[in-house]
Design a protein around this motif. Sequence first.
Motif, short mmCIF file in Angstrom:
data_model
loop_
_atom_site.label_atom_id
_atom_site.label_comp_id
_atom_site.label_asym_id
_atom_site.label_seq_id
_atom_site.Cartn_x
_atom_site.Cartn_y
_atom_site.Cartn_z
N ASN A 162 0.85 -1.19 0.00
CA ASN A 162 0.00 0.00 0.00
C ASN A 162 0.89 1.24 0.00
OD1 ASN A 162 -1.78 2.10 0.49
ND2 ASN A 162 -2.42 1.37 2.49
N VAL A 163 0.96 1.92 -1.14
CA VAL A 163 1.73 3.17 -1.23
C VAL A 163 0.79 4.29 -0.78
CG1 VAL A 163 3.04 4.72 -2.72
CG2 VAL A 163 3.06 2.25 -3.16
N CYS A 164 1.07 4.84 0.40
CA CYS A 164 0.11 5.75 1.01
C CYS A 164 0.75 7.10 1.38
CB CYS A 164 -0.53 5.11 2.24
SG CYS A 164 0.60 4.34 3.40
N ASP A 165 -0.13 8.04 1.67
CA ASP A 165 0.29 9.39 2.11
C ASP A 165 1.30 10.02 1.15
OD1 ASP A 165 -1.32 9.08 4.37
OD2 ASP A 165 0.29 8.10 5.48
N MET A 166 1.05 9.85 -0.15
CA MET A 166 1.93 10.47 -1.14
C MET A 166 1.70 11.98 -1.17
SD MET A 166 4.22 10.40 -3.59
CE MET A 166 4.42 8.67 -4.07
N HIS A 167 2.77 12.73 -1.02
CA HIS A 167 2.69 14.18 -1.13
C HIS A 167 3.83 14.67 -2.00
CE1 HIS A 167 6.01 14.73 1.85
NE2 HIS A 167 5.50 13.62 2.37
N VAL A 168 3.51 15.50 -2.96
CA VAL A 168 4.50 16.12 -3.84
C VAL A 168 4.53 17.59 -3.50
CG1 VAL A 168 5.22 16.52 -6.21
CG2 VAL A 168 4.05 14.38 -5.61
N ASP A 169 5.55 18.00 -2.76
CA ASP A 169 5.61 19.36 -2.23
C ASP A 169 6.15 20.36 -3.25
OD1 ASP A 169 4.77 18.41 0.34
OD2 ASP A 169 6.79 17.62 0.58
N LYS A 170 6.92 19.87 -4.21
CA LYS A 170 7.49 20.77 -5.22
C LYS A 170 7.53 20.03 -6.55
CE LYS A 170 11.52 23.71 -6.17
NZ LYS A 170 10.70 24.90 -6.44
N THR A 171 6.93 20.62 -7.57
CA THR A 171 6.93 20.00 -8.89
C THR A 171 8.35 19.87 -9.42
OG1 THR A 171 4.76 20.95 -9.36
CG2 THR A 171 6.05 20.19 -11.23
N PHE A 172 8.66 18.69 -9.91
CA PHE A 172 10.00 18.42 -10.47
C PHE A 172 9.94 18.71 -11.97
CE2 PHE A 172 13.73 15.21 -10.08
CZ PHE A 172 14.52 16.00 -10.91
N ILE A 173 10.58 19.80 -12.37
CA ILE A 173 10.67 20.16 -13.79
C ILE A 173 12.03 19.70 -14.30
CG2 ILE A 173 10.54 22.01 -15.49
CD1 ILE A 173 9.04 23.68 -13.41
N GLU B 212 14.45 18.07 -0.60
CA GLU B 212 13.43 17.04 -0.64
C GLU B 212 12.18 17.61 -1.28
OE1 GLU B 212 10.78 14.45 2.52
OE2 GLU B 212 12.92 14.78 2.95
N PHE B 213 11.67 16.92 -2.30
CA PHE B 213 10.52 17.46 -3.04
C PHE B 213 9.28 16.59 -2.95
CE2 PHE B 213 13.08 14.98 -6.02
CZ PHE B 213 12.14 14.16 -6.62
N ALA B 214 9.41 15.38 -2.42
CA ALA B 214 8.24 14.50 -2.29
C ALA B 214 8.51 13.45 -1.22
CB ALA B 214 7.92 13.83 -3.63
N GLY B 215 7.45 12.80 -0.79
CA GLY B 215 7.59 11.74 0.19
C GLY B 215 6.34 10.89 0.25
N CYS B 216 6.48 9.70 0.81
CA CYS B 216 5.34 8.81 0.97
C CYS B 216 5.71 7.72 1.96
CB CYS B 216 4.90 8.19 -0.37
SG CYS B 216 6.09 7.03 -1.08
N THR B 217 4.75 6.85 2.21
CA THR B 217 4.94 5.70 3.09
C THR B 217 4.43 4.47 2.37
OG1 THR B 217 4.59 7.08 5.05
CG2 THR B 217 4.32 4.71 5.34
N VAL B 218 5.08 3.33 2.60
CA VAL B 218 4.51 2.05 2.17
C VAL B 218 4.16 1.26 3.42
CG1 VAL B 218 5.16 -0.24 1.32
CG2 VAL B 218 5.43 1.73 -0.15
N SER B 219 2.96 0.71 3.40
CA SER B 219 2.50 -0.16 4.47
C SER B 219 2.31 -1.56 3.89
CB SER B 219 1.18 0.36 5.05
OG SER B 219 0.68 -0.52 6.03
N PHE B 220 2.99 -2.55 4.51
CA PHE B 220 2.80 -3.94 4.09
C PHE B 220 1.52 -4.48 4.73
CE2 PHE B 220 7.50 -3.57 3.75
CZ PHE B 220 7.62 -3.85 2.39
N GLU B 221 0.63 -4.99 3.91
CA GLU B 221 -0.69 -5.41 4.38
C GLU B 221 -1.11 -6.71 3.71
OE1 GLU B 221 -3.14 -2.01 3.52
OE2 GLU B 221 -1.98 -0.66 4.81
N SER B 222 -2.19 -7.26 4.17
CA SER B 222 -2.73 -8.49 3.61
C SER B 222 -3.66 -8.18 2.43
CB SER B 222 -3.50 -9.27 4.67
OG SER B 222 -4.34 -10.24 4.09
N VAL B 223 -3.36 -8.76 1.27
CA VAL B 223 -4.25 -8.59 0.12
C VAL B 223 -5.63 -9.16 0.43
CG1 VAL B 223 -4.63 -9.20 -2.30
CG2 VAL B 223 -2.33 -8.59 -1.52
#
Length: 336
Positions: free
Chosen positions: A81-92, A136-147
């Motif tokens: 689960n790729v979660c809490d994705m935030h892109v704080d600054k557009t990468f040009i 740092e221009f972006a960040g996220c979390t991965v949570s390992f979970e049961s399908v």
Amino acid sequence: MTRLSGSSQQITHEELTPPNAARLTVRCNLADPDINPAIAGHIINNIPLVPSGLYGDMAAVVARYIWTKLRPDHEGTIGVNVCDMHVDKTFIPKWPAPREGEWFEMEAIADLSPSETNSGTIQYHFRKLDDPKIQEFAGCTVSFESVESWKHSWSGYEHIIASRVQNLVARANVESSGRIRTIQRGQAYERFKTFVDYHHKYQNMREVIMDYDALEATAVLDYQCDPAIDYCGPFFLDGSCHLSGWVCNESEADSKKNAYISHGWGAMKLSPEFSVAASKTTEFRTYVRMQMKGKDVLGGDVFILHGDEIVGVWEGVEFKRIPRRVLDIFLPHQKK
């Protein structure tokens, strides 16, 4: 150096502390021939931009790599689960891509729970390499979970989502009021150009049906990339979700003055049955209903269905309405 995928090209640091911890630094070269088409095909104001789907793909690829290293005896498929994705600054990116390439890096810090729980998280930080402050221009979390837990949760309401899709399709076949419309691929992406110009391999909605009053829509997916010759990760993720952005910008009354920009997403849960390869023989469909979440913000959940069965969900997708004059300051129009 180990190459994990077209997006995760170099592991420059690997520190494994089995069974529960790891720290990796992975680099991506935007000029790499596997990933460059995903940049070249994602255009705003005639400027190629790095799509957030690339960050999501890197996070998922590295998460699976870490899982196999720390849990080599695990049987079955773990849910990423790729979660809490935030892109704080557009990468040009630099364009055309410089011969020496243009690199950025992703740091992954894993903290897994005791092995019997088959869970844990990874924190990700994305940074440019040519910035002296290591910005740092972006960040996220991965949570390992049961399908299986995902599917159990989805089964409680998938009949509701399936009925909404069926209702849209049935109404589109009989209504002629103009408030519900069926739009084919060519016209749908021509309309998308009011904000983003998606090249061929991003044009993965074959048909869209939208209720303009309810901001509700469904689309048939038809992926244009070929897994045999293309690195499909960014195209796959973007295509499975971008009905939400299409609805936001299609609903805007004055698209010459305003546009909706992605703010990221809350969770991305895609079951193994859903893939580009599977889509070549199986029809998948997306569904979304966008709602106001605050001043100038539309949000919703995007569901991916195979028949009446949910096979994936993007939770908490949000878009913010901004004036085009503001967009043009940060992304001034470039001549073709």
